[in-house]
Design a protein around this motif. Structure first.
Motif, PDB file in Angstrom:
ATOM      1  N   VAL A 189      -6.207  -1.381   1.955  1.00  0.00           N
ATOM      2  CA  VAL A 189      -7.528  -1.540   2.591  1.00  0.00           C
ATOM      3  C   VAL A 189      -8.383  -0.289   2.390  1.00  0.00           C
ATOM      4  CG1 VAL A 189      -6.797  -3.295   4.228  1.00  0.00           C
ATOM      5  CG2 VAL A 189      -6.567  -0.899   4.883  1.00  0.00           C
ATOM      6  N   LEU A 190      -7.739   0.867   2.426  1.00  0.00           N
ATOM      7  CA  LEU A 190      -8.514   2.106   2.236  1.00  0.00           C
ATOM      8  C   LEU A 190      -9.037   2.209   0.803  1.00  0.00           C
ATOM      9  CD1 LEU A 190      -6.194   4.475   4.300  1.00  0.00           C
ATOM     10  CD2 LEU A 190      -8.550   3.823   4.885  1.00  0.00           C
ATOM     11  N   GLY A 191      -8.231   1.755  -0.150  1.00  0.00           N
ATOM     12  CA  GLY A 191      -8.653   1.775  -1.554  1.00  0.00           C
ATOM     13  C   GLY A 191      -9.919   0.947  -1.737  1.00  0.00           C
ATOM     14  N   LYS A 199      -6.493   8.687   1.186  1.00  0.00           N
ATOM     15  CA  LYS A 199      -5.215   8.014   0.922  1.00  0.00           C
ATOM     16  C   LYS A 199      -4.238   8.213   2.077  1.00  0.00           C
ATOM     17  CE  LYS A 199      -4.992   8.411  -3.979  1.00  0.00           C
ATOM     18  NZ  LYS A 199      -4.339   8.955  -5.141  1.00  0.00           N
ATOM     19  N   MET A 200      -3.492   7.155   2.386  1.00  0.00           N
ATOM     20  CA  MET A 200      -2.386   7.275   3.351  1.00  0.00           C
ATOM     21  C   MET A 200      -1.130   6.712   2.685  1.00  0.00           C
ATOM     22  SD  MET A 200      -4.122   6.405   6.974  1.00  0.00           S
ATOM     23  CE  MET A 200      -5.457   7.384   7.610  1.00  0.00           C
ATOM     24  N   ASP A 201      -0.490   5.723   3.320  1.00  0.00           N
ATOM     25  CA  ASP A 201       0.675   5.141   2.654  1.00  0.00           C
ATOM     26  C   ASP A 201       0.765   3.651   2.950  1.00  0.00           C
ATOM     27  OD1 ASP A 201       1.403   5.061   5.227  1.00  0.00           O
ATOM     28  OD2 ASP A 201       2.964   6.571   5.091  1.00  0.00           O
ATOM     29  N   GLY A 202       1.709   2.978   2.290  1.00  0.00           N
ATOM     30  CA  GLY A 202       2.001   1.558   2.536  1.00  0.00           C
ATOM     31  C   GLY A 202       0.764   0.680   2.455  1.00  0.00           C
ATOM     32  N   TRP A 203       0.670  -0.311   3.355  1.00  0.00           N
ATOM     33  CA  TRP A 203      -0.424  -1.310   3.308  1.00  0.00           C
ATOM     34  C   TRP A 203      -1.775  -0.656   3.511  1.00  0.00           C
ATOM     35  CZ3 TRP A 203      -3.651  -1.884   7.520  1.00  0.00           C
ATOM     36  CH2 TRP A 203      -3.206  -1.367   8.749  1.00  0.00           C
ATOM     37  N   THR A 260      -6.255   3.337  -7.956  1.00  0.00           N
ATOM     38  CA  THR A 260      -6.518   4.675  -7.415  1.00  0.00           C
ATOM     39  C   THR A 260      -5.777   4.969  -6.113  1.00  0.00           C
ATOM     40  OG1 THR A 260      -8.555   3.745  -6.490  1.00  0.00           O
ATOM     41  CG2 THR A 260      -8.784   5.029  -8.484  1.00  0.00           C
ATOM     42  N   TYR A 261      -5.615   3.962  -5.235  1.00  0.00           N
ATOM     43  CA  TYR A 261      -4.939   4.262  -3.955  1.00  0.00           C
ATOM     44  C   TYR A 261      -3.432   3.983  -3.991  1.00  0.00           C
ATOM     45  CZ  TYR A 261      -8.630   6.296  -1.130  1.00  0.00           C
ATOM     46  OH  TYR A 261      -9.553   7.170  -0.610  1.00  0.00           O
ATOM     47  N   PRO A 262      -2.979   2.702  -4.100  1.00  0.00           N
ATOM     48  CA  PRO A 262      -1.511   2.555  -4.219  1.00  0.00           C
ATOM     49  C   PRO A 262      -0.996   3.166  -5.520  1.00  0.00           C
ATOM     50  CG  PRO A 262      -2.572   0.451  -3.710  1.00  0.00           C
ATOM     51  CD  PRO A 262      -3.666   1.409  -4.062  1.00  0.00           C
ATOM     52  N   GLY A 263      -1.874   3.244  -6.538  1.00  0.00           N
ATOM     53  CA  GLY A 263      -1.472   3.930  -7.773  1.00  0.00           C
ATOM     54  C   GLY A 263      -0.719   3.054  -8.752  1.00  0.00           C
ATOM     55  N   VAL A 264      -0.869   1.717  -8.666  1.00  0.00           N
ATOM     56  CA  VAL A 264      -0.257   0.832  -9.662  1.00  0.00           C
ATOM     57  C   VAL A 264      -1.313   0.488 -10.706  1.00  0.00           C
ATOM     58  CG1 VAL A 264       0.902  -1.376 -10.041  1.00  0.00           C
ATOM     59  CG2 VAL A 264       1.283  -0.126  -7.918  1.00  0.00           C
ATOM     60  N   GLN A 265      -0.986   0.745 -11.966  1.00  0.00           N
ATOM     61  CA  GLN A 265      -1.966   0.545 -13.049  1.00  0.00           C
ATOM     62  C   GLN A 265      -1.979  -0.922 -13.476  1.00  0.00           C
ATOM     63  OE1 GLN A 265      -4.021   3.119 -13.980  1.00  0.00           O
ATOM     64  NE2 GLN A 265      -2.992   4.078 -12.234  1.00  0.00           N
ATOM     65  N   CYS A 266      -2.207  -1.814 -12.520  1.00  0.00           N
ATOM     66  CA  CYS A 266      -2.093  -3.253 -12.780  1.00  0.00           C
ATOM     67  C   CYS A 266      -3.201  -3.756 -13.701  1.00  0.00           C
ATOM     68  CB  CYS A 266      -2.169  -4.014 -11.460  1.00  0.00           C
ATOM     69  SG  CYS A 266      -3.759  -3.822 -10.651  1.00  0.00           S
ATOM     70  N   GLY A 267      -2.993  -4.944 -14.251  1.00  0.00           N
ATOM     71  CA  GLY A 267      -4.042  -5.616 -15.021  1.00  0.00           C
ATOM     72  C   GLY A 267      -4.991  -6.342 -14.071  1.00  0.00           C
ATOM     73  N   SER A 272      -1.318  -0.834  13.264  1.00  0.00           N
ATOM     74  CA  SER A 272      -2.776  -0.725  13.274  1.00  0.00           C
ATOM     75  C   SER A 272      -3.231   0.548  12.580  1.00  0.00           C
ATOM     76  CB  SER A 272      -3.304  -0.786  14.701  1.00  0.00           C
ATOM     77  OG  SER A 272      -2.660   0.187  15.468  1.00  0.00           O
ATOM     78  N   LEU A 273      -4.517   0.592  12.313  1.00  0.00           N
ATOM     79  CA  LEU A 273      -5.124   1.758  11.678  1.00  0.00           C
ATOM     80  C   LEU A 273      -6.571   1.828  12.148  1.00  0.00           C
ATOM     81  CD1 LEU A 273      -5.577   3.940   9.380  1.00  0.00           C
ATOM     82  CD2 LEU A 273      -6.105   2.011   7.876  1.00  0.00           C
ATOM     83  N   SER A 274      -6.969   2.994  12.635  1.00  0.00           N
ATOM     84  CA  SER A 274      -8.380   3.210  12.980  1.00  0.00           C
ATOM     85  C   SER A 274      -8.839   4.427  12.219  1.00  0.00           C
ATOM     86  CB  SER A 274      -8.515   3.492  14.474  1.00  0.00           C
ATOM     87  OG  SER A 274      -8.739   2.290  15.141  1.00  0.00           O
ATOM     88  N   ILE A 275      -9.949   4.285  11.544  1.00  0.00           N
ATOM     89  CA  ILE A 275     -10.411   5.404  10.725  1.00  0.00           C
ATOM     90  C   ILE A 275     -11.942   5.425  10.705  1.00  0.00           C
ATOM     91  CG2 ILE A 275     -10.346   4.098   8.527  1.00  0.00           C
ATOM     92  CD1 ILE A 275      -9.204   6.729   7.261  1.00  0.00           C
ATOM     93  N   GLU A 276     -12.511   6.628  10.761  1.00  0.00           N
ATOM     94  CA  GLU A 276     -13.956   6.777  10.631  1.00  0.00           C
ATOM     95  C   GLU A 276     -14.348   6.333   9.230  1.00  0.00           C
ATOM     96  OE1 GLU A 276     -16.180   9.213  12.869  1.00  0.00           O
ATOM     97  OE2 GLU A 276     -14.772   8.088  14.147  1.00  0.00           O
ATOM     98  N   VAL A 277     -15.399   5.556   9.123  1.00  0.00           N
ATOM     99  CA  VAL A 277     -15.752   5.060   7.780  1.00  0.00           C
ATOM    100  C   VAL A 277     -16.174   6.201   6.848  1.00  0.00           C
ATOM    101  CG1 VAL A 277     -16.355   2.709   8.456  1.00  0.00           C
ATOM    102  CG2 VAL A 277     -18.101   4.475   8.543  1.00  0.00           C
ATOM    103  N   THR A 278     -16.534   7.337   7.430  1.00  0.00           N
ATOM    104  CA  THR A 278     -16.937   8.477   6.597  1.00  0.00           C
ATOM    105  C   THR A 278     -15.746   9.355   6.212  1.00  0.00           C
ATOM    106  OG1 THR A 278     -17.461   9.504   8.704  1.00  0.00           O
ATOM    107  CG2 THR A 278     -19.316   8.690   7.390  1.00  0.00           C
ATOM    108  N   ASN A 279     -14.546   8.952   6.638  1.00  0.00           N
ATOM    109  CA  ASN A 279     -13.380   9.804   6.403  1.00  0.00           C
ATOM    110  C   ASN A 279     -12.261   9.043   5.675  1.00  0.00           C
ATOM    111  OD1 ASN A 279     -11.580  11.953   6.608  1.00  0.00           O
ATOM    112  ND2 ASN A 279     -10.805  11.240   8.600  1.00  0.00           N
ATOM    113  N   VAL A 280     -12.641   8.226   4.699  1.00  0.00           N
ATOM    114  CA  VAL A 280     -11.636   7.416   3.984  1.00  0.00           C
ATOM    115  C   VAL A 280     -10.808   8.320   3.063  1.00  0.00           C
ATOM    116  CG1 VAL A 280     -11.382   5.597   2.249  1.00  0.00           C
ATOM    117  CG2 VAL A 280     -13.032   5.326   4.103  1.00  0.00           C
TER     118      VAL A 280
END
Ligand code: GLA
Length: 384
Positions: A92-94, A84-88, A160-167, A74-82
């Motif tokens: 969602v944060l991106g 980068k973290m890691d993994g999945w 920008t978040y996972p950092g994969v320069q995908c198409g 799980s992940l709980s985060i203030e919407v005003t405090n988005v």
């Protein structure tokens, strides 16, 4: 066993008191046009009947609460405090970051998601996670974003978040998929058309090597950089060109001496794949599936020898496929380095043939590969 959507809804009811809306975000296959979406090429993806279910409801707090039924995290985060973290979490944060960068307000919300899409198998679970969430937020908080804008924002989130320069291919297929159709997409300007693919004689079968690929690894971005370098050199030598679409294999061959060996190979692949995809679309329109399948084999050869994104397990599966006349096309699908092969196999024979291939594969690598029979689905939708 409960279905993925039931599991997501039951988990939501157990964790939250709000009433969710339910969405299905599909994975994607790609028939042909691999590693050319970020090279202004043509691709031929389709959304599939495997994907991620999302249950999402606004809450009255300032917190976004996520729970993944697949990973039990799980992940709980203030919407005003988005941040980068890691993994999945970065997927969602991106998305939340992109929404806020575009000037929209995200209220607190509760979210449970999970599905039946194997992660790291080249079926684009990441785009499903990203687009599914953005479609839900777009509905919940009424941003009024259209589907192509959502696809572009999800692509930006991945950069920008996972950092994969995908198409754009995965997100475009996720948003614009149409049941029983593939999409012929021009990645230079996002012009597209739907081509019907009725699966009456042949099935689309994926075989998962179970070799885990990680696009977040450096190899994907490295290929992208090599292609950018190739285009820069070729543009100097053939000044009238404006994109890879204007270059041919002959241009690359003519200028071989000016290109470093690896850049020459990548360039030859990209120009060949753009030509092949256009040819393949004509074959599909003319119902010439056997000729279409031949091009898939050629794509694999290119991905393996010139683009160098295959691995022994994928090459093995394609070699096996060549032994069966009922398999008219086979190649690695997606980013490569593992994941699945995509195969066109006569419907009446795929069951027996894949059993034989799985046995051979197990004997060679001691891995239990998996087989999936694909149906082509609509893009992300709200389930009623
Ligand atoms: C991944 C990327 C796509 C595309 C494919 C290769 O799936 O996300 O943008 O480049 O690899 O075709």
């Amino acid at each position: 066993m409960p279905s993925s959507s039931e599991r997501v809804l039951t988990t939501f009811a157990a964790k939250f008191t709000t009433t969710p809306r339910l969405y299905f975000a599909p994975g994607r296959i790609n028939l042909i046009g691999e590693h050319v979406d970020y090279n202004d090429g043509f691709v031929m993806p389709a959304a599939i009947n495997k994907g991620i279910w999302y249950a999402v409801a606004p809450n009255t707090t300032n917190t976004a609460s996520f729970y993944s039924t697949d990973l039990h995290e799980s992940l709980s985060i203030e919407v005003t405090n988005v941040h980068k973290m890691d993994g999945w979490k970065n997927y969602v944060l991106g998305i939340m970051d992109q929404v806020q960068k575009a000037g929209y307000v995200i209220g607190g919300f509760d979210c449970v998601f999970g599905g039946n899409l194997p992660v790291g198998a080249g079926m684009s679970s990441s785009a499903a996670v990203e687009c599914g969430l953005l479609v839900a937020l777009n509905d919940l908080f009424q941003y009024g974003l259209d589907r192509v804008t959502i696809a572009k924002m999800a692509q930006k989130a991945e950069h920008t978040y996972p950092g994969v320069q995908c198409g754009i291919m995965d997100m475009f297929a996720n948003m614009m998929g149409k049941m029983d159709h593939v999409i012929l997409l021009n990645c230079m300007n996002l012009d597209f058309k739907y081509l019907p693919l009725p699966l009456t004689e042949y099935s689309i079968i994926l075989i998962n090597t179970k070799v885990h690929h990680s696009l977040a690894g450096s190899a994907y971005n490295e290929r992208r950089n090599e292609c950018a370098e190739g285009f820069k050199i070729l543009k100097l030598l053939v000044p009238e060109v404006t994109s890879w679409q204007d270059l041919s294999r002959a241009d690359v061959e003519k200028n071989k001496a000016q290109l470093p060996e690896n850049i020459y190979k990548r360039s030859l692949y990209v120009t060949g794949e753009i030509e092949r995809t256009l040819k393949a679309s004509k074959h599909l329109e003319n119902h010439e599936l056997k000729q279409f399948g031949k091009l898939m084999f050629e794509t694999h050869e290119g991905l393996s020898k010139l683009y160098e994104v295959s691995c022994p397990e994928l090459d093995f599966l394609v070699e096996q496929a060549k032994k069966f006349p009922a398999i008219i096309g086979s190649r690695l699908m997606g980013g490569g380095f593992g994941g699945c092969t995509i195969n066109l196999i006569k419907i009446s024979e795929w069951g027996a043939i894949t059993q034989t291939i799985l046995k051979e594969y197990k004997a060679a690598f001691n891995i239990d590969a998996e087989v999936y029979d694909m149906a082509l689905s609509d893009g992300t939708y709200e389930a009623v």
